[in-house]
Design a protein around this motif. Structure first.
Motif, short mmCIF file in Angstrom:
data_model
loop_
_atom_site.label_atom_id
_atom_site.label_comp_id
_atom_site.label_asym_id
_atom_site.label_seq_id
_atom_site.Cartn_x
_atom_site.Cartn_y
_atom_site.Cartn_z
N ILE A 1 0.84 -1.20 0.00
CA ILE A 1 0.00 0.00 0.00
C ILE A 1 0.87 1.25 0.00
O ILE A 1 0.60 2.21 -0.73
CB ILE A 1 -0.95 -0.01 1.21
CG1 ILE A 1 -1.90 -1.21 1.11
CG2 ILE A 1 -1.76 1.28 1.28
CD1 ILE A 1 -2.77 -1.43 2.33
N VAL A 2 1.92 1.24 0.80
CA VAL A 2 2.84 2.39 0.82
C VAL A 2 3.51 2.56 -0.54
O VAL A 2 3.67 3.69 -1.03
CB VAL A 2 3.89 2.21 1.94
CG1 VAL A 2 4.96 3.31 1.85
CG2 VAL A 2 3.22 2.24 3.31
N THR A 3 3.88 1.44 -1.18
CA THR A 3 4.48 1.51 -2.51
C THR A 3 3.50 2.09 -3.52
O THR A 3 3.88 2.88 -4.39
CB THR A 3 4.94 0.12 -2.97
OG1 THR A 3 5.87 -0.40 -2.02
CG2 THR A 3 5.59 0.18 -4.34
N GLY A 4 2.22 1.70 -3.42
CA GLY A 4 1.21 2.25 -4.31
C GLY A 4 1.10 3.75 -4.17
O GLY A 4 0.99 4.49 -5.16
N ILE A 5 1.13 4.24 -2.94
CA ILE A 5 1.07 5.69 -2.69
C ILE A 5 2.27 6.38 -3.33
O ILE A 5 2.14 7.39 -4.03
CB ILE A 5 1.03 5.98 -1.17
CG1 ILE A 5 -0.26 5.42 -0.57
CG2 ILE A 5 1.15 7.47 -0.90
CD1 ILE A 5 -0.29 5.46 0.95
N ALA A 6 3.46 5.82 -3.09
CA ALA A 6 4.68 6.44 -3.61
C ALA A 6 4.73 6.39 -5.13
O ALA A 6 5.16 7.35 -5.78
CB ALA A 6 5.91 5.73 -3.03
N ALA A 7 4.27 5.27 -5.73
CA ALA A 7 4.29 5.14 -7.19
C ALA A 7 3.37 6.17 -7.85
O ALA A 7 3.71 6.77 -8.87
CB ALA A 7 3.88 3.72 -7.59
N ILE A 8 2.19 6.37 -7.25
CA ILE A 8 1.26 7.37 -7.79
C ILE A 8 1.85 8.76 -7.69
O ILE A 8 1.81 9.56 -8.65
CB ILE A 8 -0.08 7.30 -7.04
CG1 ILE A 8 -0.87 6.06 -7.49
CG2 ILE A 8 -0.91 8.54 -7.27
CD1 ILE A 8 -1.48 6.18 -8.86
N ALA A 9 2.42 9.11 -6.54
CA ALA A 9 3.00 10.44 -6.37
C ALA A 9 4.18 10.65 -7.32
O ALA A 9 4.35 11.74 -7.89
CB ALA A 9 3.46 10.62 -4.92
N ASN A 10 4.98 9.61 -7.50
CA ASN A 10 6.12 9.67 -8.41
C ASN A 10 5.68 10.00 -9.83
O ASN A 10 6.29 10.81 -10.53
CB ASN A 10 6.85 8.33 -8.39
CG ASN A 10 8.13 8.33 -9.19
OD1 ASN A 10 8.99 9.18 -9.00
ND2 ASN A 10 8.26 7.38 -10.10
N ASP A 11 4.59 9.39 -10.27
CA ASP A 11 4.09 9.56 -11.63
C ASP A 11 3.23 10.81 -11.78
O ASP A 11 3.32 11.54 -12.77
CB ASP A 11 3.29 8.32 -12.03
CG ASP A 11 3.04 8.25 -13.52
OD1 ASP A 11 3.93 7.76 -14.24
OD2 ASP A 11 1.98 8.70 -13.97
N ASN A 12 2.37 11.07 -10.79
CA ASN A 12 1.42 12.16 -10.91
C ASN A 12 2.06 13.54 -10.91
O ASN A 12 1.49 14.49 -11.46
CB ASN A 12 0.39 12.10 -9.77
CG ASN A 12 -0.59 10.97 -9.94
OD1 ASN A 12 -0.54 10.24 -10.93
ND2 ASN A 12 -1.47 10.80 -8.98
#
Length: 660
Positions: A422-433
């Motif tokens: 879940i933490v990785t999902g948050i970070a991946a979205i922020a990285n891309d967005n």
């Protein structure tokens, strides 16, 4: 930049097109993440496909196209967040299949929180002149320059060719996907391997010459030097196994950990290099934001989702997480149920929220500084997972004095991986967005509408990716874990990032990690950094230590076609320089090669997903095979011919379009 013009932005056609493209690109990236461990950008192909399709409608706008690529890009990030992590539960054999609703919720809540956490950062990021946003500026340039001159033909050609090659390889078995030959010579294991994947060639073209060379150098070191050396150090393996079996044993027990050590050290080194400018930029940007925008009138192009809505959404996510963790965490197995459970669950939720927001800030800034692909977000996430494992271990030791059983160890590892996913999902979205929001700023989009499209992309991807993962696992297996006996392990998808996460998590709880191999990988990267500094290798090409480390982990069947794709990109750049075009025309011509490569990746990856359906139904990866074992030598020769023909055609087509 478009300011207050009345242009269509969120329309029914843009929403429907966004859903369609998000589905397609999320499926292809899910396969690519399991196969290679890296993702290709969905933004540029989504933007160009959107422009090509919407031009058949009346008065398409650049803002509609931007909305479509925003949703598709979020879908790619969700694929990275869940496909990079959740297969680790299969690898540690805690799960034996991907439960749909469990995986859907993990992908959804991580993606939604990633979007919500990105919103307060938007103004800070897009107004920070020290952040270059390389992909964001490239996407904005594509939207601007191609709005009136959209070419769909290259991506259609690439998609068709990639799909046909993949069908002939994975489906009909007329073409070989890879070839290798290993022998034991004087108590030393030596050999060679190549791959013929159109997906990897397209991905190599997209990552470029420097990354492709870096990956190939890492592969040559691992398979050309480390494997023979390891075979000399472990002669007992060669005595009792054939060359191919010995290779598999050495790769799984030793070589993979050299690659993991290299990836960890490379990520941490990159993080340390960027930590100081990151802290300075965050401080300066928030200072400037508080002084400049405190009393600013909010125009359309600065209108984000309201903060009360963000806080309410975060609160709902926190409550849902608490209930979800209560349902799925095996706390009773660990002896942490009963009166301890509410405290453990609350700490887990707070960990996700606090570290998720912290990682979203870090990865968003890294993305703005060096781009999505070069951002060392994986090192940040791994550090967070190690800390989560340490906290859980501390709680277990505090509340229970007895030694953990094998079942309890697996339960503890599963809790850590679920929190980490879940933490990785948050970070991946922020990285891309962060890149998408910069694109919106450059083309004059309405931020709150973009943020709605980001949420749409998250939901659509969360719906489609779990069954795709299950389908691919059923047919190919993941990281050597096969769903049924008798399957060919050579077809297994490596899932390098998930395998690394599984290995690290197991090591924390079981203390079984081969540290000597890990330190060897780290020492290789450290030596590479020293060589780069001493001999100024960057004069010839920009050596990526992250790429080199990935190359040490990936099989040659992936590294070789990646290298071929990178060389094609290099030849295209050489021909572009010879034409002495201005920057605008150079960018337009460069898009042709990018579109062909995107087509190859998407077409072949989607074909793999499609043929997996009959494979799954018939429980055989040979369900569509037209030939027998005797055809194998001819399939290799035919693959060589096809790949050479693909390279020649690609260069000729690009050259023809460049000169047109």
């Amino acid at each position: 930049m478009i300011q207050e013009q009345s242009l269509a932005e969120l329309t029914l056609r843009s929403v429907l097109l966004a859903i369609f493209l998000t589905l397609i690109l999320a499926m292809s990236n899910a396969f690519l993440a399991l196969k290679l461990g890296i993702l290709t950008s969905a933004s540029i192909p989504a933007a160009i496909l959107s422009m090509g399709i919407l031009r058949f409608f009346k008065n398409p706008s650049i803002l509609e196209n931007n909305a479509v690529q925003t949703a598709a890009s979020a879908g790619e990030a969700v694929a990275g967040g869940i496909v990079y992590t959740i297969p680790a539960l299969i690898i540690i054999e805690y799960w034996h299949q991907f439960d749909y609703w469990t995986n859907f919720f993990i992908a959804l809540v991580g993606g939604v929180l990633g979007v919500l956490f990105s919103i307060p950062l938007r103004r800070v990021l897009v107004h920070d002149t020290s952040l270059k946003f390389p992909e964001g500026r490239a996407i904005a340039e594509v939207l601007k320059t191609s709005h009136q001159n959209t070419r769909l033909r290259p991506i259609v050609y690439g998609g068709a060719i990639g799909a046909i090659i993949e069908l002939a390889q994975a489906g009909f078995k007329l073409l070989a996907s890879s070839w290798s030959h290993w022998v034991i010579v004087k108590k030393t294991l030596i050999g060679v391997g190549v791959g013929f994947s159109a997906t990897m060639i397209g991905a190599g073209f997209l990552v470029g010459r420097d990354m492709a060379i870096s990956i190939m150098l890492g592969a040559l070191l691992a398979w050309g030097f480390a494997v023979p050396s390891l075979s000399l150090l472990h002669p007992e393996i060669l005595l009792h196994h054939t060359a191919d079996n010995a290779l598999a044993l050495l790769a799984n027990s030793h070589l993979r950990y050299i690659g993991i050590g290299g990836m960890l050290f490379a990520g941490l080194w990159t993080f340390m290099q960027l930590a100081k400018p990151l802290a300075k930029n965050v401080y300066n940007s928030f200072q400037g934001f508080s002084n400049k925008h405190r009393a600013e009138h909010i125009s359309r192009v600065e209108h984000d989702m309201p903060m009360p809505l963000i806080l309410f959404g975060t609160l709902l996510a926190a409550i849902a997480l608490f209930l979800f963790f209560q349902l799925i965490f095996p706390l009773n197995t660990l002896g942490l149920g009963g009166i301890y459970a509410p405290t453990i669950l609350t700490i887990s939720v707070l960990y996700v929220l606090i570290f998720g927001f912290l990682f979203s800030v870090i990865t968003a800034y890294f993305s703005g500084m060096v781009g999505v692909t070069a951002s060392p977000g994986s090192a940040v996430v791994i550090a967070g997972i190690l800390f989560a494992a340490w906290l859980l271990l501390s709680a277990i030791h505090l509340l229970s004095s007895h030694t953990l059983s094998s079942e309890q160890l697996k339960a503890a590892e599963a809790i850590t991986i679920i929190i980490g996913s879940i933490v990785t999902g948050i970070a991946a979205i922020a990285n891309d967005n962060s890149q998408d929001l910069k694109v919106g700023h450059l083309v004059g989009a309405t931020p709150w509408k973009q943020q709605l499209m980001l949420l749409l992309g998250v939901v659509v991807s969360a719906l489609i990716i779990p069954p795709i993962m299950q389908l691919l696992f059923d047919v190919y297996g993941i990281a050597g874990i096969m769903p049924r006996p008798g399957m060919d392990m050579s077809h297994s998808l490596p899932a390098p990032t998930a395998a690394m996460l599984a290995a690290i998590t197991e090591a924390m709880f079981r203390e079984t990690l081969p540290w000597s191999m890990m330190f060897s990988g780290a020492a290789v990267i450290l030596s590479l950094i020293a060589l780069n500094h001493t001999f100024k290798i960057q004069r010839f090409f920009r050596l990526s230590i992250l790429g080199f480390a990935i190359g040490m982990y990936l099989p040659l069947s992936s590294s070789f076609p990646l290298f071929l794709g990178g060389m094609l990109a290099c030849l295209m750049e050489h021909r572009l320089k010879g034409l002495n075009l201005d920057a605008h025309k150079t960018n337009q011509r460069r898009q042709i090669g990018t579109l062909i490569a995107c087509g190859l990746v998407a077409g072949s990856a989607l074909m793999d997903v499609f043929v997996a359906v009959p494979f799954s139904l018939m429980h055989s990866a040979d369900a569509l095979s037209l030939v027998g074992q005797a055809w194998e030598p001819y399939s290799v020769l035919l693959s060589v011919v096809v790949i050479v023909a693909l390279g020649v055609w690609t260069l000729r087509y690009i050259t023809h379009m460049i000169k047109a």
